[in-house]
Write a protein that holds these residues in place. Structure first.
Motif: not given
Length: 413
Positions: A65-73, A101-118
């Motif tokens: 989730a934290g990576v930026i898009p690749n450039p295109e040649l 990108r920040g929103a994707r990271i937020g979803v990934a962090d929330a998903n990790r917390s959900m996995v921990d709770a599960d």
């Protein structure tokens, strides 16, 4: 003299059964304790092991989730004749706008917390399953031992009854009754052994093996935890496994809503490059910028769906809180009732049954009672012990329900 000795053996056997019925301690060198069973389940249960793998999956999603898009040649050629070609080479870099990108990271962090709770939910659920299976097997082990003691007593009683009949002291009907009791006890023993095998197999499955690797269970029904405080449990409802999962689900749905909202903003693409014209024999630098026009698709449908899912998650959280509160109160009521039954049977019914067996035995030895009275007293005592074990199992079931919600109940003492 021979008859008195036989009657003494019968009385001793009945007294020995009574003492065995009053004893609950179980032990063996190769035995399995509850703590060891829970530890083995955490280590080897395949379903729990699969659940732990979700942590690595969530970590991978967080990294991505934290990576930026690749450039295109890009490479472009105008005209097919080499002496008239115009060749262009460009590098284009997409630039995300709107906080994607920040929103994707937020979803990934929330998903990790959900996995921990599960995972916590599954860990507590596995612990509760092991507790129930362990004490079900312990109860089956106790039942098998009681059935074996009853068989030994019934065999002795049948021999004494036969001797009494041979001596003409009692009717042959008494010997028939003794034989019927012996056959009934033999059936009970077979069923008890089958129940013990089934209970051991169920416990072994939770421990991650297809066959039991333990000989007996080391445990006692006499040292079950006390009923925790209802006010303490209700004050910590949000710490229960169900509520933690529900709260994490709300956070995840809200993060997904933010991600969908960020998708409303179009990304731009910046390009730089060089163009060479064979005819003019000169090179030209290129700079480009492209921006999609959000005239029709502004991700409005996905935003609406995510908003509704967030509302749904909040409603499910409220429903979970009501369910957990009701389940806590019901489990505690069942726990208190079962504990009261245990105390009643332990302090009044079992001692009374023991006294009845002893009195019937003495009366039979003196010729005042028929052998049927001894059998009735013996069956009443065994039935009382069976009800006692059932009440203890009810205590265990209520305890396991609280464990499933909160984990170890010792934190509430």
């Amino acid at each position: 003299m021979y008859q008195k000795k036989r009657l003494y053996l019968l009385a001793s056997g009945l007294l020995g059964l009574g003492l065995a019925l009053m004893s609950l301690e179980v032990g063996a060198q190769d035995g399995l304790t509850l703590e060891r069973a829970v530890s083995l389940a955490y280590e080897r249960n395949p379903e729990f092991s699969a659940a732990r793998s979700e942590i690595g999956i969530a970590s991978g999603l967080r990294r991505q989730a934290g990576v930026i898009p690749n450039p295109e040649l890009g490479f472009e050629v105008e005209d097919t004749q080499s002496d008239r070609q115009t060749r262009s080479i460009t590098i284009t870099q997409p630039i995300e706008l709107g906080g994607k990108r920040g929103a994707r990271i937020g979803v990934a962090d929330a998903n990790r917390s959900m996995v921990d709770a599960d995972l916590d939910f599954r860990r507590q659920g596995l612990r509760a399953d092991v507790i129930q299976a362990f004490f079900a097997a312990l109860r089956a082990q106790e039942g098998m031992q009681l059935a074996e003691a009853s068989l030994s007593l019934a065999e002795r009683a049948a021999k004494v009854a036969d001797a009494q009949v041979d001596a003409g002291k009692v009717s042959p009907v008494e010997a028939t009754r003794a034989d019927m009791q012996l056959a009934t006890v033999q059936l009970d023993l077979r069923r008890a052994r089958q129940e013990w095998d089934n209970a051991r197999q169920m416990l072994a499955r939770l421990l991650g093996t297809d066959a039991p690797e333990f000989g007996s269970l080391l445990g006692s029904f006499e040292h079950l935890p006390d009923v925790p405080s209802e006010s303490a449990l209700l004050a910590r409802v949000r710490e229960s496994a169900d509520m933690r999962r529900a709260l994490r689900q709300v956070a995840l749905s809200e993060a997904e809503l933010e991600l969908q909202r960020s998708q409303r903003y179009p990304d731009i693409s910046v390009s730089i490059g060089s163009q060479y014209d064979e005819i003019e024999r000169e090179r030209v630098n290129l700079v480009g910028l492209s921006v999609p026009l959000p005239l029709f698709d502004r991700n409005q449908g996905n935003v609406l769906a995510a908003a509704r899912r967030a509302e749904q998650a909040r409603d499910l959280r409220n429903a979970a809180e009501l369910r957990v509160r009701a389940e806590i109160q019901q489990a505690l009521r069942d726990w208190r009732t079962a504990r009261a039954d245990v105390e009643e049977i332990r302090n009044r019914i079992l001692p009374a049954g023991q006294r009845t067996v002893e009195a019937a035995t003495r009366g039979f030895s003196l010729g005042r009672f028929a052998f049927l009275d001894v059998l009735d007293a013996q069956r009443a005592l065994i039935d009382a012990r069976t009800r006692y074990l059932q009440s203890l199992q009810a205590v265990v079931d209520a305890w396991a329900r609280i464990e499933r919600l909160y984990g170890p109940t010792t934190t509430f003492e």
